[in-house]
Scaffold this motif. Structure first.
Motif, mmCIF file in Angstrom:
data_model
loop_
_atom_site.group_PDB
_atom_site.id
_atom_site.type_symbol
_atom_site.label_atom_id
_atom_site.label_comp_id
_atom_site.label_asym_id
_atom_site.label_seq_id
_atom_site.Cartn_x
_atom_site.Cartn_y
_atom_site.Cartn_z
ATOM 1 N N VAL A 199 11.384 -5.731 0.430
ATOM 2 C CA VAL A 199 10.062 -5.414 0.966
ATOM 3 C C VAL A 199 9.877 -3.908 1.076
ATOM 4 O O VAL A 199 10.754 -3.195 1.582
ATOM 5 C CB VAL A 199 9.862 -6.069 2.349
ATOM 6 N N ILE A 200 8.732 -3.434 0.603
ATOM 7 C CA ILE A 200 8.278 -2.066 0.842
ATOM 8 C C ILE A 200 7.267 -2.135 1.980
ATOM 9 O O ILE A 200 6.405 -3.022 2.007
ATOM 10 C CB ILE A 200 7.645 -1.474 -0.426
ATOM 11 N N LEU A 201 7.388 -1.212 2.927
ATOM 12 C CA LEU A 201 6.561 -1.261 4.135
ATOM 13 C C LEU A 201 5.744 0.012 4.287
ATOM 14 O O LEU A 201 6.198 1.117 3.962
ATOM 15 C CB LEU A 201 7.463 -1.425 5.365
ATOM 16 N N ALA A 202 4.522 -0.147 4.794
ATOM 17 C CA ALA A 202 3.697 0.963 5.272
ATOM 18 C C ALA A 202 3.112 0.535 6.608
ATOM 19 O O ALA A 202 3.002 -0.658 6.897
ATOM 20 C CB ALA A 202 2.591 1.301 4.280
ATOM 21 N N ALA A 203 2.727 1.502 7.425
ATOM 22 C CA ALA A 203 2.172 1.183 8.739
ATOM 23 C C ALA A 203 1.206 2.275 9.166
ATOM 24 O O ALA A 203 1.508 3.460 9.041
ATOM 25 C CB ALA A 203 3.287 1.024 9.775
ATOM 26 N N GLY A 204 0.066 1.855 9.682
ATOM 27 C CA GLY A 204 -0.942 2.798 10.142
ATOM 28 C C GLY A 204 -2.319 2.177 10.016
ATOM 29 O O GLY A 204 -2.511 1.135 9.367
ATOM 30 N N ARG A 205 -3.271 2.799 10.623
ATOM 31 C CA ARG A 205 -4.636 2.257 10.649
ATOM 32 C C ARG A 205 -5.170 2.074 9.233
ATOM 33 O O ARG A 205 -4.949 2.922 8.358
ATOM 34 C CB ARG A 205 -5.526 3.197 11.452
ATOM 35 N N LEU A 206 -5.868 0.981 9.010
ATOM 36 C CA LEU A 206 -6.483 0.728 7.705
ATOM 37 C C LEU A 206 -7.745 1.574 7.605
ATOM 38 O O LEU A 206 -8.864 1.118 7.852
ATOM 39 C CB LEU A 206 -6.801 -0.763 7.547
ATOM 40 N N ALA A 207 -7.548 2.844 7.262
ATOM 41 C CA ALA A 207 -8.623 3.826 7.257
ATOM 42 C C ALA A 207 -8.428 4.759 6.064
ATOM 43 O O ALA A 207 -7.326 4.856 5.511
ATOM 44 C CB ALA A 207 -8.610 4.620 8.569
ATOM 45 N N PRO A 208 -9.485 5.460 5.642
ATOM 46 C CA PRO A 208 -9.377 6.325 4.456
ATOM 47 C C PRO A 208 -8.242 7.349 4.548
ATOM 48 O O PRO A 208 -7.644 7.691 3.521
ATOM 49 C CB PRO A 208 -10.745 7.013 4.408
ATOM 50 N N GLN A 209 -7.967 7.854 5.749
ATOM 51 C CA GLN A 209 -6.911 8.853 5.915
ATOM 52 C C GLN A 209 -5.585 8.390 5.324
ATOM 53 O O GLN A 209 -4.830 9.187 4.760
ATOM 54 C CB GLN A 209 -6.724 9.170 7.402
ATOM 55 N N LYS A 210 -5.275 7.111 5.446
ATOM 56 C CA LYS A 210 -3.961 6.604 5.023
ATOM 57 C C LYS A 210 -3.877 6.358 3.513
ATOM 58 O O LYS A 210 -2.785 6.145 2.998
ATOM 59 C CB LYS A 210 -3.633 5.310 5.780
ATOM 60 N N ASP A 211 -5.001 6.366 2.827
ATOM 61 C CA ASP A 211 -5.064 6.227 1.367
ATOM 62 C C ASP A 211 -4.208 5.068 0.858
ATOM 63 O O ASP A 211 -3.398 5.220 -0.062
ATOM 64 C CB ASP A 211 -4.644 7.532 0.674
ATOM 65 N N TYR A 212 -4.402 3.905 1.433
ATOM 66 C CA TYR A 212 -3.661 2.732 0.983
ATOM 67 C C TYR A 212 -4.019 2.286 -0.442
ATOM 68 O O TYR A 212 -3.177 1.671 -1.107
ATOM 69 C CB TYR A 212 -3.837 1.589 1.976
ATOM 70 N N PRO A 213 -5.236 2.555 -0.956
ATOM 71 C CA PRO A 213 -5.471 2.204 -2.357
ATOM 72 C C PRO A 213 -4.464 2.837 -3.315
ATOM 73 O O PRO A 213 -4.021 2.191 -4.276
ATOM 74 C CB PRO A 213 -6.891 2.714 -2.606
ATOM 75 N N THR A 214 -4.090 4.093 -3.063
ATOM 76 C CA THR A 214 -3.078 4.732 -3.911
ATOM 77 C C THR A 214 -1.749 3.993 -3.814
ATOM 78 O O THR A 214 -1.071 3.751 -4.822
ATOM 79 C CB THR A 214 -2.912 6.207 -3.517
ATOM 80 N N LEU A 215 -1.353 3.618 -2.608
ATOM 81 C CA LEU A 215 -0.101 2.891 -2.435
ATOM 82 C C LEU A 215 -0.149 1.535 -3.136
ATOM 83 O O LEU A 215 0.816 1.135 -3.813
ATOM 84 C CB LEU A 215 0.185 2.695 -0.943
ATOM 85 N N ILE A 216 -1.250 0.816 -2.992
ATOM 86 C CA ILE A 216 -1.354 -0.516 -3.598
ATOM 87 C C ILE A 216 -1.306 -0.410 -5.121
ATOM 88 O O ILE A 216 -0.635 -1.198 -5.799
ATOM 89 C CB ILE A 216 -2.631 -1.221 -3.107
ATOM 90 N N ARG A 217 -1.986 0.586 -5.682
ATOM 91 C CA ARG A 217 -1.951 0.765 -7.138
ATOM 92 C C ARG A 217 -0.550 1.182 -7.603
ATOM 93 O O ARG A 217 -0.084 0.732 -8.660
ATOM 94 C CB ARG A 217 -2.996 1.794 -7.555
ATOM 95 N N ALA A 218 0.112 2.037 -6.829
ATOM 96 C CA ALA A 218 1.487 2.427 -7.181
ATOM 97 C C ALA A 218 2.417 1.228 -7.098
ATOM 98 O O ALA A 218 3.305 1.049 -7.953
ATOM 99 C CB ALA A 218 1.964 3.539 -6.247
ATOM 100 N N PHE A 219 2.203 0.377 -6.105
ATOM 101 C CA PHE A 219 3.025 -0.829 -5.988
ATOM 102 C C PHE A 219 2.779 -1.764 -7.170
ATOM 103 O O PHE A 219 3.723 -2.380 -7.690
ATOM 104 C CB PHE A 219 2.719 -1.546 -4.669
ATOM 105 N N ALA A 220 1.526 -1.870 -7.602
ATOM 106 C CA ALA A 220 1.216 -2.713 -8.756
ATOM 107 C C ALA A 220 1.987 -2.257 -9.983
ATOM 108 O O ALA A 220 2.547 -3.075 -10.735
ATOM 109 C CB ALA A 220 -0.287 -2.699 -9.031
ATOM 110 N N ALA A 221 2.051 -0.938 -10.198
ATOM 111 C CA ALA A 221 2.807 -0.411 -11.335
ATOM 112 C C ALA A 221 4.305 -0.633 -11.165
ATOM 113 O O ALA A 221 5.011 -1.010 -12.101
ATOM 114 C CB ALA A 221 2.503 1.075 -11.505
ATOM 115 N N LEU A 222 4.792 -0.410 -9.943
ATOM 116 C CA LEU A 222 6.222 -0.535 -9.664
ATOM 117 C C LEU A 222 6.699 -1.974 -9.775
ATOM 118 O O LEU A 222 7.791 -2.249 -10.296
ATOM 119 C CB LEU A 222 6.512 0.003 -8.254
ATOM 120 N N SER A 223 5.886 -2.915 -9.290
ATOM 121 C CA SER A 223 6.344 -4.297 -9.181
ATOM 122 C C SER A 223 6.218 -5.078 -10.481
ATOM 123 O O SER A 223 6.639 -6.237 -10.547
ATOM 124 C CB SER A 223 5.572 -5.016 -8.069
ATOM 125 N N ALA A 224 5.633 -4.481 -11.498
ATOM 126 C CA ALA A 224 5.551 -5.158 -12.797
ATOM 127 C C ALA A 224 6.978 -5.372 -13.316
ATOM 128 O O ALA A 224 7.704 -4.409 -13.597
ATOM 129 C CB ALA A 224 4.743 -4.327 -13.784
#
Length: 376
Positions: A199-224
């Protein structure tokens, strides 16, 4: 003549990093023998149950922080604390105004938790965009301006123009004595049970500051081609957009958004990797807490804090903000070659409760008074 030795003022006990750090500080001050009033605009939020024993909770009954001004003025006149520490920019302003209106000699110190320039530039609210101007007008009137990192202090220096020596740097009291025990508590997520995929983990408010879209896209590339899972703890306004992105990328069975958890350490200690993808920070406590659990970390090199915590990348990779490919590569390399857990824990200990509390009490004028903090 003073009354209570120390008051800490917060808008509420919402589940954010600033609130958690101030509760930690209250705990450390009480442990040092200093009486603490925790003064909140409204005694509501998931951290209400975490108010430390021995700390007096004062509820001003105000739904908005500006609405707490009359109640805070009355509190200052009645309790006459030796020192008042405010955290979060709007609460800082209210604390400074309240002292003027109350006409008390209370020492008021303001704590700046994030990169103010970045906060203002990204704020959707007019009040947020005005904050640098308000800071220039009022922060110099504080008895101390405390920044949580060198990067935050440098940003304040540019904004305030009062001279870098006027701005003190004291990190957050991130690592508490209870953290190790909390890390061993059961985790309530099926992906964190024995025998499951890493499991890869992140934690923090679901807000633009945390830029989770970048993490999710990076995870998509990594998990292929890899059997991996991603859990993002936290709640916030971006939930719907993030859920939509997860569906679009076909990751619904590999990415989980379980919401806020009052014990993220049980998740951190069981994760194979912790990732901070933020666009900006002040001092990212979750990054330090993950290291305290011995979990490898990867972070964006955002302003401000990660570069200081990771010592220019010696404790974990730093990648540019918003760089999906670079983040995926750093995550893969760290999963393949993780650092020694004890080395990460030793670095996190620099942000321990006792030494940080001691520095705060000295600045607040209670350092030489504990234990007891004689109010006369």
């Amino acid at each position: 003549m003073y009354g209570t030795p120390l008051a800490i003022f917060l808008p509420s006990l919402a589940g954010g990093g600033a609130e958690r750090m101030m509760l930690n500080l209250a705990q450390g001050a009480v442990a040092a023998g200093v009486a603490v009033d925790l003064v909140v605009g409204q005694a509501a939020g998931p951290y209400l149950a975490l108010v430390p024993p021995g700390c007096t909770l004062v509820d001003l009954g105000a739904a908005r922080v500006l609405g707490a001004l009359p109640g805070l003025v009355r509190y200052l006149r009645r309790r006459r604390p030796r020192a008042l520490l405010a955290a979060m920019d709007h609460a800082n302003m209210v604390a400074l105004w309240a002292r003027v209106l109350a006409r008390v000699p209370t020492r008021v110190c303001v704590s700046v938790r994030s990169n103010l320039s970045q906060e203002a530039a990204h704020s959707p609210f007019l009040a947020g965009r005005w904050m640098p101007w308000l800071a220039r007008a009022f922060y110099p009137r504080a008895d101390a301006v405390i920044a949580v990192s060198q990067g935050v202090a440098d940003d304040l220096d540019r904004l305030l123009g009062v001279g870098r020596a006027r701005i003190l740097v004291i990190p957050n009291p991130v690592v508490t004595p209870e953290l190790a025990a909390l890390a061993t508590a059961p985790a309530d997520h099926p992906w964190l049970q024995p025998g499951t995929a890493p499991v890869i983990l992140a934690a923090g408010r679901l807000a633009p500051q945390k830029d989770y879209p970048t993490l999710i896209r990076a995870f998509a590339a990594l998990s292929a081609g890899r059997d991996l899972r991603l859990i993002i703890l936290g709640e916030g306004p971006e939930r719907t957009a993030l859920e939509s992105l997860i569906q679009q990328l076909g990751l619904a069975d590999r990415v989980s958004l379980p919401g806020f958890r009052d014990n993220p350490f049980a998740y951190m200690s069981r994760a194979r990797l912790f990732v901070l993808s933020s666009a900006w920070e002040g001092l990212p406590g979750v990054l330090i807490q993950a290291m305290a659990c011995g979990t490898p970390v990867v972070s964006t090199d955002c302003p401000s804090g990660p570069r200081e915590v990771l010592a220019d990348g010696r404790y974990g990779p730093l990648v540019p903000v918003g760089a999906v490919e670079a983040l995926a590569v750093a995550m893969a390399l760290t999963l393949e070659q993780p650092p020694e857990p004890e080395r990460l824990k030793a670095r996190a200990a620099d942000y321990g409760l006792e030494p940080v509390t001691r520095r705060y009490l000295e600045v607040l004028g209670c350092g030489s008074l504990a234990p007891g903090c004689d109010p006369t």
